[in-house]
Design a protein around this motif. Structure first.
Motif, mmCIF file in Angstrom:
data_model
loop_
_atom_site.group_PDB
_atom_site.id
_atom_site.type_symbol
_atom_site.label_atom_id
_atom_site.label_comp_id
_atom_site.label_asym_id
_atom_site.label_seq_id
_atom_site.Cartn_x
_atom_site.Cartn_y
_atom_site.Cartn_z
ATOM 1 N N PHE A 81 45.676 45.273 35.940
ATOM 2 C CA PHE A 81 46.422 46.135 35.024
ATOM 3 C C PHE A 81 47.880 45.706 34.924
ATOM 4 C CE2 PHE A 81 43.616 48.815 37.787
ATOM 5 C CZ PHE A 81 42.479 48.552 37.046
ATOM 6 N N THR A 107 37.682 39.967 31.678
ATOM 7 C CA THR A 107 38.457 39.837 32.919
ATOM 8 C C THR A 107 39.695 38.955 32.766
ATOM 9 O OG1 THR A 107 37.095 37.977 33.686
ATOM 10 C CG2 THR A 107 36.409 40.195 34.351
ATOM 11 N N THR A 244 35.583 45.540 40.000
ATOM 12 C CA THR A 244 36.992 45.332 39.687
ATOM 13 C C THR A 244 37.387 43.909 40.086
ATOM 14 O OG1 THR A 244 37.578 46.284 41.837
ATOM 15 C CG2 THR A 244 37.584 47.763 39.950
ATOM 16 N N ALA A 316 39.500 47.254 31.842
ATOM 17 C CA ALA A 316 40.883 47.063 32.282
ATOM 18 C C ALA A 316 41.886 47.535 31.240
ATOM 19 C CB ALA A 316 41.120 45.600 32.623
#
Length: 336
Positions: A81, A107, A244, A316
């Motif tokens: 982030f 990603t 994540t 994200a």
């Protein structure tokens, strides 16, 4: 000509180039050791560029460096982030060239290159449930059918805890966003009195090893560490896994930007990603990597291609736009 030949040979075997890069990670442990042995030392040997480790990674310190115009970090391991929110202001853009198609969709961003994948998996204590183990995320949130203590890492909700609650409550993976945070917190209300909120990953791991919990939502690398520390009574539940990732970034104003990007591209290679994954038990973000897992790692491997159907990558972009208020809601719930 002979002198030139000697110089070329020296460069090709990692001769001293006189350059150095500062690489920032999270401190001693299997994760940083995996980075050091998996791609930092091989890069140093191949390029002749000295790589100096610093840490821990700290977004506030990075911001202060850039704003003061005194940047001493060159490559930083941080959250996805941060890379999206500060691209072009605090961080340099990174062109990975042909590697751009080697990462899972969503990603890679303009300023952040994926470096490690983490899966938030459901595990249970075999000593508690024996022949009647939980079979899905819904069971983690059902204290009637499965009484007992639960434990999770509580400081940062962006590793998949809220997604796990919604998946356990019947939300389809493709309907998770925009995320219904109040609904997710109501799911956690069901187990509030049964829940241990660990403030560090180390604390969560110790709770598990010491049999102070019966179920856990735990990131894959820590699940492996738990087994290594003797917690082999913990078993994985084959179910949906929020995924994540961390990214490598280059601070704006780095005096070694080109070399920093070169290191990031090297670290993102298939072979280096596989070696890093083998050493750290995190997942390689390079989809062509084929890490060889040991027996314990295979027990908690949720990031390999065989488990692709259960992997639910977080959004994200949604988290970048909603991170602060979601963290506030999560913190308020814990203290309320």
């Amino acid at each position: 000509m002979a002198a030139v030949a000697v110089l070329v040979a020296s460069c090709s075997t990692g001769g001293d180039s006189g350059k150095s890069l500062t690489f920032v990670s999270y401190g001693k442990g299997a994760y940083q050791d995996g980075q050091q042995q998996g791609f930092l030392e091989p890069y140093q040997k191949q390029s002749g560029v000295k790589v100096v480790l610093d840490g821990p990674s700290d977004n506030a310190k990075l911001r202060a460096m850039v704003e003061a115009g005194r940047v001493t970090w060159d490559v930083v391991d941080t959250d996805a982030f941060m890379a999206r929110e500060n691209c072009g202001t605090l961080l340099e853009k990174i062109d990975v060239g042909d590697l751009k198609n080697n990462f899972p969709p969503g990603t890679l961003s303009d300023c952040g290159v994926p470096t490690a994948l983490f899966g938030l998996m459901l595990m249970y204590n075999e000593k508690t449930y024996g022949a009647n183990p939980p079979t899905g995320l819904a069971d983690f949130f059902d204290p009637v059918k499965f009484p007992g203590k639960r434990v999770l890492y509580a400081k940062d909700p962006s590793i998949g805890q809220l997604e796990a609650a919604l998946l356990g409550d019947g939300v389809a993976p493709d309907k998770l966003y925009p995320m219904d945070v109040p609904r997710a917190l109501k799911v956690y209300d069901r187990i509030r009195s049964n829940l241990t909120l660990a403030q560090t990953y180390g604390q969560q791991q110790q709770v598990m090893v010491d049999n102070q919990a019966d179920m856990a939502l735990v990131v894959s690398a820590r699940a492996y560490s738990t087994l290594k520390a003797g917690g082999t009574q913990w078993k994985r539940v084959p179910t949906k896994v929020p995924v994540t990732w961390d990214v490598l970034v280059v601070p704006k104003g780095s005096k070694n930007k080109d070399a920093a990007v070169d290191l990031i591209k090297f670290a993102s290679g298939s072979e280096q990603g596989a070696r890093f994954a083998e050493l750290s038990a995190a997942g390689s973000p390079n989809t062509s990597s084929k890490p060889v897992r040991n027996d314990l790692q295979r027990q908690v491997d949720v990031l390999g291609p065989d488990h692709a159907a259960d992997q639910v990558f977080i959004n994200a972009d949604w988290w970048t736009a909603n991170y602060s208020k979601t963290v506030q809601a999560w913190t308020t719930w814990q203290t309320g």
